[in-house]
Design an enzyme around this catalytic site. Structure first.
Site, PDB file in Angstrom:
ATOM      1  N   ARG A  55      24.517  65.550  12.450  1.00 35.39           N
ATOM      2  CA  ARG A  55      25.503  66.463  12.800  1.00 35.39           C
ATOM      3  C   ARG A  55      26.792  65.139  13.810  1.00 35.39           C
ATOM      4  O   ARG A  55      26.480  64.311  14.054  1.00 35.39           O
ATOM      5  CB  ARG A  55      25.516  67.400  13.990  1.00 35.39           C
ATOM      6  CG  ARG A  55      25.150  66.902  15.231  1.00 35.39           C
ATOM      7  CD  ARG A  55      24.206  68.715  15.635  1.00 35.39           C
ATOM      8  NE  ARG A  55      22.778  68.927  15.796  1.00 35.39           N
ATOM      9  CZ  ARG A  55      22.866  69.576  15.986  1.00 35.39           C
ATOM     10  NH1 ARG A  55      22.891  70.476  16.731  1.00 35.39           N
ATOM     11  NH2 ARG A  55      21.970  70.487  15.524  1.00 35.39           N
ATOM     12  N   ALA A  98      16.891  34.310  -3.194  1.00 35.77           N
ATOM     13  CA  ALA A  98      16.663  33.605  -2.737  1.00 35.77           C
ATOM     14  C   ALA A  98      15.658  33.062  -2.175  1.00 35.77           C
ATOM     15  O   ALA A  98      15.849  31.361  -2.046  1.00 35.77           O
ATOM     16  CB  ALA A  98      17.565  34.159  -0.939  1.00 35.77           C
ATOM     17  N   GLU A 128      18.840  47.367  -5.171  1.00 37.87           N
ATOM     18  CA  GLU A 128      18.585  47.300  -7.177  1.00 37.87           C
ATOM     19  C   GLU A 128      17.735  47.996  -6.712  1.00 37.87           C
ATOM     20  O   GLU A 128      17.750  49.151  -8.263  1.00 37.87           O
ATOM     21  CB  GLU A 128      18.503  46.470  -7.197  1.00 37.87           C
ATOM     22  CG  GLU A 128      17.326  45.553  -6.420  1.00 37.87           C
ATOM     23  CD  GLU A 128      17.029  45.419  -5.090  1.00 37.87           C
ATOM     24  OE1 GLU A 128      16.055  45.209  -5.243  1.00 37.87           O
ATOM     25  OE2 GLU A 128      17.652  45.884  -4.429  1.00 37.87           O
ATOM     26  N   ASN A 149      18.971  50.959  -1.542  1.00 40.78           N
ATOM     27  CA  ASN A 149      17.922  49.904  -0.459  1.00 40.78           C
ATOM     28  C   ASN A 149      17.836  49.375   0.478  1.00 40.78           C
ATOM     29  O   ASN A 149      19.113  49.333   0.361  1.00 40.78           O
ATOM     30  CB  ASN A 149      16.574  49.656  -1.463  1.00 40.78           C
ATOM     31  CG  ASN A 149      16.776  48.377  -2.275  1.00 40.78           C
ATOM     32  OD1 ASN A 149      17.875  48.832  -3.148  1.00 40.78           O
ATOM     33  ND2 ASN A 149      16.255  47.394  -2.256  1.00 40.78           N
ATOM     34  N   GLY A 185      20.632  74.870  21.019  1.00 38.94           N
ATOM     35  CA  GLY A 185      19.391  74.929  22.035  1.00 38.94           C
ATOM     36  C   GLY A 185      19.703  74.802  23.620  1.00 38.94           C
ATOM     37  O   GLY A 185      19.376  74.942  24.393  1.00 38.94           O
ATOM     38  N   CYS A 224      18.866  45.701  -0.201  1.00 35.01           N
ATOM     39  CA  CYS A 224      19.080  45.504  -1.009  1.00 35.01           C
ATOM     40  C   CYS A 224      20.449  45.719  -2.363  1.00 35.01           C
ATOM     41  O   CYS A 224      20.964  44.618  -3.369  1.00 35.01           O
ATOM     42  CB  CYS A 224      18.852  44.613  -1.458  1.00 35.01           C
ATOM     43  SG  CYS A 224      17.754  43.472   0.059  1.00 35.01           S
ATOM     44  N   LYS A 228       0.832  -0.849   0.725  1.00 32.81           N
ATOM     45  CA  LYS A 228       0.058   0.278  -0.252  1.00 32.81           C
ATOM     46  C   LYS A 228       0.755   1.060  -0.206  1.00 32.81           C
ATOM     47  O   LYS A 228       0.733   2.368  -0.643  1.00 32.81           O
ATOM     48  CB  LYS A 228      -0.961   0.050   1.129  1.00 32.81           C
ATOM     49  CG  LYS A 228      -1.898   1.155   1.506  1.00 32.81           C
ATOM     50  CD  LYS A 228      -2.756   0.953   2.825  1.00 32.81           C
ATOM     51  CE  LYS A 228      -4.325   2.401   2.617  1.00 32.81           C
ATOM     52  NZ  LYS A 228      -4.819   1.999   3.530  1.00 32.81           N
ATOM     53  N   ASP A 258      18.532  67.717  10.996  1.00 33.94           N
ATOM     54  CA  ASP A 258      18.896  67.077  12.325  1.00 33.94           C
ATOM     55  C   ASP A 258      18.558  67.619  13.153  1.00 33.94           C
ATOM     56  O   ASP A 258      18.706  68.948  13.956  1.00 33.94           O
ATOM     57  CB  ASP A 258      20.354  67.769  11.414  1.00 33.94           C
ATOM     58  CG  ASP A 258      21.845  67.952  12.879  1.00 33.94           C
ATOM     59  OD1 ASP A 258      21.311  66.552  13.748  1.00 33.94           O
ATOM     60  OD2 ASP A 258      21.785  69.079  12.977  1.00 33.94           O
ATOM     61  N   SER A 288       8.688  39.031  -1.686  1.00 31.43           N
ATOM     62  CA  SER A 288       7.880  38.244  -0.880  1.00 31.43           C
ATOM     63  C   SER A 288       6.457  39.014  -0.017  1.00 31.43           C
ATOM     64  O   SER A 288       5.226  38.576   0.220  1.00 31.43           O
ATOM     65  CB  SER A 288       8.409  37.670   0.310  1.00 31.43           C
ATOM     66  OG  SER A 288       9.477  36.615  -0.223  1.00 31.43           O
ATOM     67  N   LYS A 292       7.077  46.321   9.716  1.00 32.48           N
ATOM     68  CA  LYS A 292       5.687  46.072  10.411  1.00 32.48           C
ATOM     69  C   LYS A 292       4.922  45.425   8.828  1.00 32.48           C
ATOM     70  O   LYS A 292       4.804  43.982   9.573  1.00 32.48           O
ATOM     71  CB  LYS A 292       5.066  47.280  11.120  1.00 32.48           C
ATOM     72  CG  LYS A 292       3.829  45.912  11.318  1.00 32.48           C
ATOM     73  CD  LYS A 292       2.349  46.910  11.583  1.00 32.48           C
ATOM     74  CE  LYS A 292       1.178  46.183  12.012  1.00 32.48           C
ATOM     75  NZ  LYS A 292      -0.126  46.575  12.602  1.00 32.48           N
TER      76      LYS A 292
END
Length: 788
Positions: free
Chosen positions: A271, A619, A446, A442, A279, A444, A38, A241, A217, A258
């Site tokens: 800076r 990948a 590209e 970015n 300030g 990666c 089977k 800055d 993805s 997210k």
């Protein structure tokens, strides 16, 4: 058959018809005796078109691992594992394992009362997984969609690909965690979610189900769901800055991460250490504490539980904190000065490289003093930089070669500190004609798009599987062009469907409408056609492929512009003046008449998308379709791959086929290949032509890899994720390699891959199991799946 049973089966099951006391528990809870016949029949049903697999061998090995009272689910898992373990002997066992897994997936779906695509969508909707839009489309075309499903196409999967799809992409019941869609339902769901009509949906389903093309993805994760964040890459200009601006940018990064976005973030404007804070009348601690904070945030936001967050930080080399920046990924030293979750990249002007070449001085500035340098490139940058030097505005000066050597050392030690070239990235970018600036790439490397304080650049990606567009007789350029024409509208539609996590992303994406169409499986094409990676014919073919894709994509985008109008910023682009990207490189084309006809159309109607082509790392999606990653050479002919879905043995099926045809694929050779860590070099009896063809990335000259990328660059209007491979990196070797990349006009490079100095101890061949002694390749980086 009886002899095989004697050899493979345990004593209790050598006679297939003999009774046995071992029992398995069926899904309904009943126990029944183990029946080898089977099991053989069940496995045999998946062996069609796989002449080199033996169902009885898998069945008998499966029974030898069973225990009394095991469930049928455990029996299925054991048969899959058994088939997969034989992959090193015969790659077709990987397909058998995939088919056995597909049968289990079908059972899992059917056990929930789902027997059609439309039922799967309805179940997903009722569980809160599928959105209103996809449900309405499915209900409107239910019969055609249900009839379109072709389960036999699942037979083309290899085990690694289908396992990855099953574990991480198929929709799952929120509580039971059982999948509610088969692989074919999954492909049809993606197609329906991205299509504007039933015809487009069925056409796109055909490409996806035949493994000829896959989106990235995020699109595969979220298409058709209640939260359709489908874009892959986000490029954020350096925050102002200012304390509030910096924390606002951190919030942007968290919200983008997210929803599975890969983040590129410039830090040019912040800076440097020691700069006066008016300030408070104090002094700045520089960029490192800010990046340390960001590092923790990136680790905390884990992309919806699917994978780790990921970001790359870009810095120009004139920034006074550049040396501290170079130490962020070091494995030793003060942990307060380290950021192990951030990737690092340099945004290098040509002036720096010329200073290195001339052994000149290099001035380091506080961005607070020279804020305009961030937005300048080319001659304007050089004039402003040299003027600031003459005014003595620099914080200090170093030897350019010393800083460059430190960059090379960081690359050698960590693979990070990627070399990306500012002027080349801006010089021919279609978006910079109107005065904008490309400030970074970015995650990666590209994607190259204009950014500013109001617009966060976005790109959605997809990759064509070149391996499915080649025959032993040659490459099918007409089929490739047809595929491009069919997928461009779906990539464009993502722009309108997309859930935009922050306002600046929507503003940028609708204004420029960029897409990033790339390709994978180039190595498979070369193997099929018998072309060594560094052969002149391989370079010519690679360039022609890139030209075909660019031309067909522009034609498709022009057709979309005729139907829907050009993108809003078209008048600010180089294309609005009829200037093609390849003309900036002085490249010749194979079909000049077709290009001229396209120019006339574009001048009349414009294009729908400002940017078209980007070669991303692939990948994961390359694993799903079963081809080599993007434009890369293979790292080994035999290796173990470690991913979030488990460990998988990978063997070069092209090499196996070639050796089988010559009667050389023997157990002795396999053992020698394991000892040789997946390399065929120096193995006695292997013909020279096969040793040349099946070299690995570690055995190919990197000059050839760079030249291959440079030759196709004229037809890539964004860029390409170009990994470089050096087994034992040294500063002189790396210095020469990256100088060559710069001089060849490359816009960006990606990881520097190196190999560990130590190797697994090898004592005797007999000591090797199926997995031991095989080169190990961690799917690195998992985080960069945003582009896959």
């Amino acid at each position: 058959m009886d002899r095989l049973l004697e050899r493979e089966a345990p004593a209790a099951s050598r006679d297939a018809s003999a009774p046995t006391t071992m029992k398995v528990r069926k899904r309904n809870g009943d126990l029944e005796p183990v029946d080898l016949n089977k099991i053989v029949r069940a496995i045999g049903r998946s062996c069609h078109d796989l002449p080199h697999v033996d169902a009885i061998r898998v069945a008998t090995r499966t029974i030898s691992g069973l225990f009394d009272g095991a469930t049928t689910k455990e029996l299925d898992a054991l048969s899959i594992q058994t088939a997969s373990s034989l992959t090193t002997e015969e790659p077709q066992y990987s397909q058998l394992a995939a088919r056995l897994l597909a049968t289990c997936i079908d059972k899992e779906v059917e056990n929930q009362g789902i027997h059609s695509f439309s039922q799967s969508i309805r179940a997903g909707y009722d569980l809160g997984l599928v959105g209103d839009r996809l449900l309405a489309f499915t209900e409107a075309h239910r019969r055609k969609l249900d009839d379109a499903v072709d389960p036999e196409r699942t037979d083309a999967f290899e085990y690694f690909g289908l396992r990855t799809l099953y574990d991480r992409y198929l929709l799952k019941h929120p509580e039971a965690r059982a999948v509610i869609e088969t692989p074919q339902y999954f492909f049809l769901r993606i197609a329906c979610a991205l299509a504007a009509s039933i015809h487009e949906a069925l056409t796109l389903y055909g490409l996806l189900s035949r493994l000829e093309y896959l989106p990235s993805s995020p699109t595969l994760f979220n298409a058709g769901t209640c939260r359709e964040q489908l874009s892959s890459c986000f490029l954020l200009d350096s925050p102002a800055d200012d304390l509030a601006a910096i924390y606002d940018r951190y919030k942007d990064v968290a919200l983008l991460s997210k929803w599975s976005g890969g983040i590129g973030l410039a830090f040019h404007r912040i800076r440097s250490r020691g700069s006066l804070i008016q300030g408070t009348n104090g002094h700045s601690n520089g960029i490192v504490p800010w990046l340390k904070t960001l590092d923790a945030s990136v680790a905390a936001v884990n992309q919806g539980g699917k994978r780790k967050g990921a970001a790359c930080i870009y810095l120009e080399p004139w920034h006074a904190d550049v040396e501290a920046f170079l130490e962020l990924r070091d494995n030793t030293g003060d942990e307060a000065q380290r950021t192990h979750n951030l990737n690092l990249a340099h945004w290098i002007p040509d002036l720096f490289m010329r200073r290195v070449e001339a052994d000149g001085a290099w001035s380091l500035f506080d961005p607070k003093v020279v804020p305009h340098l961030c937005d300048l490139w080319g001659e304007a940058f050089e004039q402003a930089y040299e003027a600031a030097e003459k005014e003595g505005l620099f914080q200090r000066q170093v030897k350019a070669r010393d800083l460059y050597a430190r960059m090379m050392r960081t690359l050698a030690q960590t693979g990070n500190g990627w070399m990306c070239f500012k002027d080349a990235s801006n010089r021919n970018c279609n978006q910079t004609a109107g005065g904008g600036t490309v400030h970074l790439s970015n995650l990666c490397t590209e994607i190259l798009e204009v950014t500013d304080g109001a617009e966060t650049a976005v790109c959605n990606l997809g990759s064509i599987n070149l391996a499915r567009h080649v025959t032993p007789e040659g490459f099918d350029f007409e089929r490739l062009a047809a595929t491009v024409a069919q997928v461009v509208p779906s990539l464009d539609r993502v722009i309108d469907l997309n859930l935009y996590p922050i306002p600046g992303t929507a503003a940028s994406n609708h204004r420029w409408r960029p897409i990033g169409l790339g390709f994978m499986g180039l190595q498979d094409v070369f193997f099929t056609l018998g072309l060594p990676f560094d052969a002149p014919e391989a370079q010519a073919l690679s360039t022609r492929i890139a030209e075909t894709i660019q031309l067909a994509a522009l034609e498709a985008s022009c057709t979309l512009a005729e139907q829907h109008g050009a993108h809003p910023a078209f008048a600010e682009t180089r294309l609005s003046k009829g200037a093609f990207h390849h003309e900036g490189f002085g490249a010749t084309v194979s079909e000049p008449e077709r290009w001229e006809a396209l120019r006339a159309r574009i001048l009349q109607h414009g294009v729908r998308n400002s940017l078209m082509i980007a070669i991303a790392p692939t990948a994961t999606i390359a694993s799903i379709v079963g081809c080599g990653e993007c434009i890369e050479p293979q790292v080994s002919n035999l290796y173990k791959r470690e991913t979030l879905s488990g460990d998988f043995i990978q063997v070069n099926r092209h090499l196996v086929k070639a050796l089988q045809e010559r009667g050389l694929w023997t157990e002795a050779f396999r053992n020698r290949l394991k000892q040789n860590e997946g390399s065929v070099q120096g193995i006695e009896g292997i013909p020279a032509d096969l040793q040349t063809l099946y070299r690995t990335a570690w055995e190919l000259p990197m000059r050839a890899l760079i030249d291959l990328a440079a030759a196709r660059m004229p037809f890539i209007d964004q860029s390409q994720s170009l990994n470089l491979f050096v087994e034992s990196p040294s500063i002189p070797k790396l210095s020469s390699m990256y100088f060559h990349a710069w001089k060849q006009g490359l816009k960006t490079t990606y990881y520097l891959r190196s190999r560990p100095a130590t190797r697994i101890a090898k004592t005797t061949v007999a000591a090797f199991t199926e997995a031991e002694g095989i080169a190990c390749s961690l799917e690195n980086p998992e985080a960069c799946e945003a582009c896959q």
